[in-house]
Motif scaffolding. Structure first.
Motif, PDB file in Angstrom:
ATOM      1  N   ILE A  78       0.856  -1.189   0.000  1.00 43.85           N
ATOM      2  CA  ILE A  78       0.000   0.000   0.000  1.00 43.85           C
ATOM      3  C   ILE A  78       0.893   1.240   0.000  1.00 43.85           C
ATOM      4  O   ILE A  78       1.926   1.247   0.672  1.00 43.85           O
ATOM      5  N   GLU A  79       0.514   2.247  -0.793  1.00 44.74           N
ATOM      6  CA  GLU A  79       1.173   3.556  -0.643  1.00 44.74           C
ATOM      7  C   GLU A  79       0.349   4.302   0.396  1.00 44.74           C
ATOM      8  O   GLU A  79      -0.769   4.762   0.133  1.00 44.74           O
ATOM      9  N   GLN A  80       0.918   4.372   1.569  1.00 44.45           N
ATOM     10  CA  GLN A  80       0.197   4.835   2.742  1.00 44.45           C
ATOM     11  C   GLN A  80       0.346   6.348   2.888  1.00 44.45           C
ATOM     12  O   GLN A  80       1.449   6.858   3.040  1.00 44.45           O
ATOM     13  N   ASP A  81      -0.784   7.030   2.838  1.00 49.36           N
ATOM     14  CA  ASP A  81      -0.756   8.485   2.958  1.00 49.36           C
ATOM     15  C   ASP A  81      -0.677   8.889   4.425  1.00 49.36           C
ATOM     16  O   ASP A  81      -1.152   8.168   5.301  1.00 49.36           O
ATOM     17  N   ALA A  82      -0.122  10.058   4.660  1.00 47.24           N
ATOM     18  CA  ALA A  82       0.036  10.543   6.040  1.00 47.24           C
ATOM     19  C   ALA A  82      -1.303  10.695   6.743  1.00 47.24           C
ATOM     20  O   ALA A  82      -1.387  10.595   7.966  1.00 47.24           O
ATOM     21  N   THR A 132       8.823  12.854   8.052  1.00 50.29           N
ATOM     22  CA  THR A 132       9.562  12.178   9.121  1.00 50.29           C
ATOM     23  C   THR A 132       8.590  11.590  10.154  1.00 50.29           C
ATOM     24  O   THR A 132       8.679  10.412  10.527  1.00 50.29           O
ATOM     25  N   GLU A 133       7.661  12.411  10.572  1.00 51.17           N
ATOM     26  CA  GLU A 133       6.668  11.978  11.563  1.00 51.17           C
ATOM     27  C   GLU A 133       5.850  10.791  11.026  1.00 51.17           C
ATOM     28  O   GLU A 133       5.580   9.824  11.739  1.00 51.17           O
ATOM     29  N   HIS A 134       5.474  10.881   9.773  1.00 51.38           N
ATOM     30  CA  HIS A 134       4.672   9.858   9.101  1.00 51.38           C
ATOM     31  C   HIS A 134       5.415   8.512   9.066  1.00 51.38           C
ATOM     32  O   HIS A 134       4.864   7.466   9.412  1.00 51.38           O
ATOM     33  N   ILE A 185       7.808   7.457  10.948  1.00 53.63           N
ATOM     34  CA  ILE A 185       7.979   6.901  12.295  1.00 53.63           C
ATOM     35  C   ILE A 185       6.658   6.311  12.779  1.00 53.63           C
ATOM     36  O   ILE A 185       6.609   5.186  13.275  1.00 53.63           O
ATOM     37  N   ARG A 186       5.580   7.039  12.600  1.00 45.59           N
ATOM     38  CA  ARG A 186       4.274   6.605  13.121  1.00 45.59           C
ATOM     39  C   ARG A 186       3.771   5.348  12.414  1.00 45.59           C
ATOM     40  O   ARG A 186       3.196   4.472  13.039  1.00 45.59           O
ATOM     41  N   GLN A 187       3.999   5.269  11.105  1.00 50.12           N
ATOM     42  CA  GLN A 187       3.407   4.164  10.327  1.00 50.12           C
ATOM     43  C   GLN A 187       4.304   2.932  10.282  1.00 50.12           C
ATOM     44  O   GLN A 187       3.975   1.969   9.619  1.00 50.12           O
ATOM     45  N   LYS A 188       5.439   2.973  10.963  1.00 56.28           N
ATOM     46  CA  LYS A 188       6.370   1.833  10.919  1.00 56.28           C
ATOM     47  C   LYS A 188       6.549   1.342   9.475  1.00 56.28           C
ATOM     48  O   LYS A 188       6.307   0.196   9.139  1.00 56.28           O
ATOM     49  N   THR A 189       6.967   2.256   8.645  1.00 55.89           N
ATOM     50  CA  THR A 189       6.998   1.983   7.214  1.00 55.89           C
ATOM     51  C   THR A 189       8.136   1.043   6.805  1.00 55.89           C
ATOM     52  O   THR A 189       9.107   0.858   7.536  1.00 55.89           O
TER      53      THR A 189
END
Ligand SMILES: [Zn+2]
Ligand SMILES: [Zn+2]
Length: 269
Positions: free
Chosen positions: A79-83, A142-144, A146-150
Motif C-alpha cells: 500500500i502507498e500509505q498516505d500521512a 519524518t513523523e509519518h 515513524i508513526r506508520q512503521k513503514t
C-alpha cells in the motif's frame, strides 16, 4: 537491470491498467517479483485514493492473482500509505509511506496533483515562503514514517516535482538532511523513485544526489521504483538508476529482504 518494482499503481487508484495487465507486463520484462502499492483510503479526498470497500477488493484481487501467477512471478500486495490515512494492520505485505498533501483547518492542499495546486499550497499556507513550506513537508514525512512503521520511504523530496524548490539553499538542504538522519533510525530503505522522469517532468530521480550521498553515509539502502501508473513504464530509467547508484557507492544485493514477508529481492546498500 533490476527485476522488480515495488511502487506501482492500478485502476484501483490512479493507475491506468488492471493488476493482471501489470503482472503480464512484469513477466514480459523478466521480473522475479512485483509489488502493488495503490493509494490508501483517506477521508479528506475522493479523487484518486481507494475507498474502504475498494481496498478490500484490491487485496482480494491481488491475493488471487498472486496465487494464479505464483509459478511465474512473486506478487505482493502493498500500500502507498498516505500521512492522513489510519494505520494499516497486517493486511499488507509492505507499507510505502508518502506525503501528498498538507492539511490545515480541515482543508487539504495537494502537493503533487498539479503545479497550480502546488503553488497554491505554498502561497496560501506559507505566504509564498518556500523554505517554510519545505521544512513543514520534511517534518511531516519524518513523523509519518515513524508513526506508520513503514518499510519504504516514498519519493523523499517529492516537492521538487515542478522544480520550484530552492534546492541550492543551505536551509533547504539542512531541513532535508535533518529529516534523513531521523528517518534512517526508523526505516533505512528509501526508494530511488523515477516517477517524475516517467512523466517527463524531471531528468533526475527522487531524492536529489546530495541526499542520496547522506543516505549512503548513514548506512541506508535503496530500491529502484518507477512509481508506475502505466505498464510500459514499469522499468523507466532502471538502467540509468543502476549506474547512478553505483556512482554513489552503492552495491546491489540480489537476495535482500525488504521485511519478514518480502524476501529475496534486489536492494542497493
Ligand atoms: Zn506517491
Ligand atoms: Zn505512487
Amino acid at each position: 537491470m533490476q527485476r522488480c518494482n515495488f511502487h506501482t499503481h492500478t485502476k484501483y487508484s490512479d493507475g491506468t491498467d488492471t493488476p493482471q495487465e501489470m503482472i503480464e507486463a512484469a513477466i514480459g520484462f523478466g521480473f522475479k517479483a512485483l509489488g502493488f502499492s495503490d493509494h490508501s483510503y483517506t477521508h479528506q479526498r475522493e479523487d484518486y485514493p481507494m475507498s474502504i470497500e475498494g481496498q478490500k477488493q484490491y487485496r482480494r484481487e491481488i491475493r488471487a492473482l498472486a496465487e494464479q501467477y505464483k509459478d511465474q512471478i512473486r506478487v505482493y500486495c502493498g500500500i502507498e500509505q498516505d500521512a492522513e490515512s489510519s494505520l494499516p494492520g497486517r493486511e499488507y505485505d509492505y507499507i510505502l509511506s508518502s506525503v501528498h498533501e498538507l492539511i490545515y483547518h480541515g482543508e487539504f492542499y495537494p502537493l503533487d496533483s498539479s503545479e497550480a495546486l502546488h503553488r497554491n499550497a505554498v502561497e496560501t499556507l506559507f505566504g509564498g515562503n518556500y523554505l517554510e513550506f519545505a521544512k513543514r513537508y520534511f517534518y511531516l514525512l519524518t513523523e509519518h514514517v515513524i508513526r506508520q512503521k513503514t518499510d519504504i520511504v516514498g519519493h523523499f523530496d517529492l516537492i521538487t516535482k515542478y522544480s520550484l524548490a530552492p534546492e541550492d539553499h543551505p536551509e533547504y538542504a539542512d531541513a532535508a538532511l535533518e529529516a534523513i538522519r531521523e528517518i534512517v533510525k526508523h526505516c533505512n530503505l528509501f526508494e530511488l523513485n523515477t516517477g517524475a522522469i516517467a512523466r517527463g517532468l524531471r531528468t533526475v530521480p527522487y531524492p536529489a544526489p546530495f541526499m542520496v550521498d547522506e543516505i549512503k553515509r548513514l548506512g541506508g539502502r535503496f530500491i529502484v521504483n518507477s512509481d508506475c501508473h502505466y505498464r510500459a513504464k514499469l522499468t523507466c530509467w532502471f538502467d540509468e538508476a543502476e549506474k547512478f547508484l553505483a556512482a554513489h557507492g552503492f552495491v546491489k544485493d540480489e537476495h535482500a529482504d525488504l521485511n519478514d514477508v518480502v524476501k529475496d529481492i534486489e536492494i542497493w546498500r
